[in-house]
Design a protein around this motif. Sequence first.
Motif, PDB file in Angstrom:
ATOM      1  N   LYS A   2      11.481   4.481 -12.359  1.00  0.00           N
ATOM      2  CA  LYS A   2      10.215   4.828 -12.981  1.00  0.00           C
ATOM      3  C   LYS A   2       9.265   5.485 -12.000  1.00  0.00           C
ATOM      4  CE  LYS A   2       6.255   2.853 -15.424  1.00  0.00           C
ATOM      5  NZ  LYS A   2       5.623   1.621 -15.905  1.00  0.00           N
ATOM      6  N   ASN A   3       9.137   4.922 -10.800  1.00  0.00           N
ATOM      7  CA  ASN A   3       8.204   5.460  -9.829  1.00  0.00           C
ATOM      8  C   ASN A   3       8.578   6.874  -9.418  1.00  0.00           C
ATOM      9  OD1 ASN A   3       6.810   3.055  -9.819  1.00  0.00           O
ATOM     10  ND2 ASN A   3       7.973   2.189  -8.132  1.00  0.00           N
ATOM     11  N   SER A 146       4.819   0.636  -1.067  1.00  0.00           N
ATOM     12  CA  SER A 146       5.194  -0.727  -0.694  1.00  0.00           C
ATOM     13  C   SER A 146       4.024  -1.484  -0.082  1.00  0.00           C
ATOM     14  CB  SER A 146       6.368  -0.700   0.291  1.00  0.00           C
ATOM     15  OG  SER A 146       5.960  -0.247   1.573  1.00  0.00           O
ATOM     16  N   ILE A 147       3.037  -0.757   0.419  1.00  0.00           N
ATOM     17  CA  ILE A 147       1.854  -1.378   1.028  1.00  0.00           C
ATOM     18  C   ILE A 147       0.738  -1.559   0.008  1.00  0.00           C
ATOM     19  CG2 ILE A 147      -0.013  -1.011   2.700  1.00  0.00           C
ATOM     20  CD1 ILE A 147       2.088   0.390   4.471  1.00  0.00           C
ATOM     21  N   ASN A 151       0.118  -1.425  -8.938  1.00  0.00           N
ATOM     22  CA  ASN A 151      -1.136  -1.537  -9.687  1.00  0.00           C
ATOM     23  C   ASN A 151      -2.253  -0.752  -9.021  1.00  0.00           C
ATOM     24  OD1 ASN A 151       0.034  -3.166 -11.631  1.00  0.00           O
ATOM     25  ND2 ASN A 151      -0.581  -5.069 -10.633  1.00  0.00           N
ATOM     26  N   TYR A 152      -2.360  -0.868  -7.705  1.00  0.00           N
ATOM     27  CA  TYR A 152      -3.402  -0.129  -6.989  1.00  0.00           C
ATOM     28  C   TYR A 152      -3.168   1.373  -7.113  1.00  0.00           C
ATOM     29  CZ  TYR A 152      -6.419   1.599  -3.271  1.00  0.00           C
ATOM     30  OH  TYR A 152      -7.386   2.299  -2.575  1.00  0.00           O
ATOM     31  N   PHE A 153      -1.906   1.796  -6.952  1.00  0.00           N
ATOM     32  CA  PHE A 153      -1.607   3.224  -7.018  1.00  0.00           C
ATOM     33  C   PHE A 153      -1.970   3.795  -8.386  1.00  0.00           C
ATOM     34  CE2 PHE A 153       1.346   6.683  -8.095  1.00  0.00           C
ATOM     35  CZ  PHE A 153       1.006   7.593  -7.106  1.00  0.00           C
ATOM     36  N   GLU A 154      -1.632   3.073  -9.444  1.00  0.00           N
ATOM     37  CA  GLU A 154      -1.941   3.554 -10.789  1.00  0.00           C
ATOM     38  C   GLU A 154      -3.443   3.629 -11.016  1.00  0.00           C
ATOM     39  OE1 GLU A 154       0.258   0.911 -13.304  1.00  0.00           O
ATOM     40  OE2 GLU A 154       2.095   2.129 -13.189  1.00  0.00           O
ATOM     41  N   PRO A 177     -15.590  -1.041  -4.670  1.00  0.00           N
ATOM     42  CA  PRO A 177     -14.853  -2.164  -4.057  1.00  0.00           C
ATOM     43  C   PRO A 177     -13.430  -2.301  -4.582  1.00  0.00           C
ATOM     44  CG  PRO A 177     -16.485  -2.966  -5.638  1.00  0.00           C
ATOM     45  CD  PRO A 177     -16.747  -1.507  -5.443  1.00  0.00           C
ATOM     46  N   GLU A 178     -13.173  -1.825  -5.776  1.00  0.00           N
ATOM     47  CA  GLU A 178     -11.839  -1.927  -6.360  1.00  0.00           C
ATOM     48  C   GLU A 178     -10.830  -1.068  -5.599  1.00  0.00           C
ATOM     49  OE1 GLU A 178      -9.982  -1.986 -10.849  1.00  0.00           O
ATOM     50  OE2 GLU A 178     -11.390  -0.388 -10.364  1.00  0.00           O
ATOM     51  N   MET A 179     -11.310   0.038  -5.029  1.00  0.00           N
ATOM     52  CA  MET A 179     -10.449   0.974  -4.331  1.00  0.00           C
ATOM     53  C   MET A 179     -10.520   0.845  -2.817  1.00  0.00           C
ATOM     54  SD  MET A 179      -8.779   2.940  -6.536  1.00  0.00           S
ATOM     55  CE  MET A 179      -8.442   1.365  -7.327  1.00  0.00           C
ATOM     56  N   ASP A 180     -11.473   0.097  -2.322  1.00  0.00           N
ATOM     57  CA  ASP A 180     -11.777   0.104  -0.890  1.00  0.00           C
ATOM     58  C   ASP A 180     -10.616  -0.358  -0.021  1.00  0.00           C
ATOM     59  OD1 ASP A 180     -13.775   0.467   1.233  1.00  0.00           O
ATOM     60  OD2 ASP A 180     -13.500  -1.692   1.516  1.00  0.00           O
ATOM     61  N   GLU A 181      -9.804  -1.298  -0.492  1.00  0.00           N
ATOM     62  CA  GLU A 181      -8.791  -1.929   0.350  1.00  0.00           C
ATOM     63  C   GLU A 181      -7.797  -0.934   0.953  1.00  0.00           C
ATOM     64  OE1 GLU A 181      -5.467  -5.530   0.208  1.00  0.00           O
ATOM     65  OE2 GLU A 181      -6.454  -4.877  -1.656  1.00  0.00           O
TER      66      GLU A 181
END
Length: 214
Positions: A2-3, A146-147, A151-154, A177-181
Amino acid sequence: MKNRTHFSKEKPLVKTKEQAEMALHILVRNSQKEDLELGIFRLRDQLNNPNLTELLENYPDLIQEYPLEKLLSGKIAINNASEQDVKTAGLLSCLLLLIHFYFDYDNGNLSQSKVDDLNQFDSIKYIVNAITSEECIYELFLLVLSIVGINYFEKYQEKMKDPDFVLKQTIGFDNDPEMDEHIDMMVWFVLARLFIEAIFIYYHRSYESKNNQP
């Protein structure tokens, strides 16, 4: 997978040699060499793989001992390293070498006569003939994924559709803040992808004709 299917839908950032020249010139003019290199070391550290770190430290010796194509395939038994470790070390080492050769010896001057006079030109050609830009970018994408996680990538992909978010990233102002990490990692991946596409098209003519096919 899928990815892979999802990422394969991404359109190339660079399609012609003229665009490649412009992209490389901008990267040099804006002194992006350090950012590209630091991103690789940050990626290595976040992968937190001692075997990979050791391989990267020993890569100058390994590349003298084994053909580059075999190292990039990962199909070489080296100590306790896995096939994927060897493959990843090859990918990151090649990217570091491309950055080093291009930025340190070309200095943004894309005159073909000057490039041809440099031994580094042959070194760049050797690397771009040993792996495709698609393989390079996709393997890099999997490492980043992998890091940061799927969910973050989407979420990042969705955010990139918002012009306001893109503008804030471009000017270096972000308070989401949702994207900051992992935002630094994602911005670096785009920068690395731009460099890879540009240098493969500039030094390997077949990539330009392939990207121009309907």
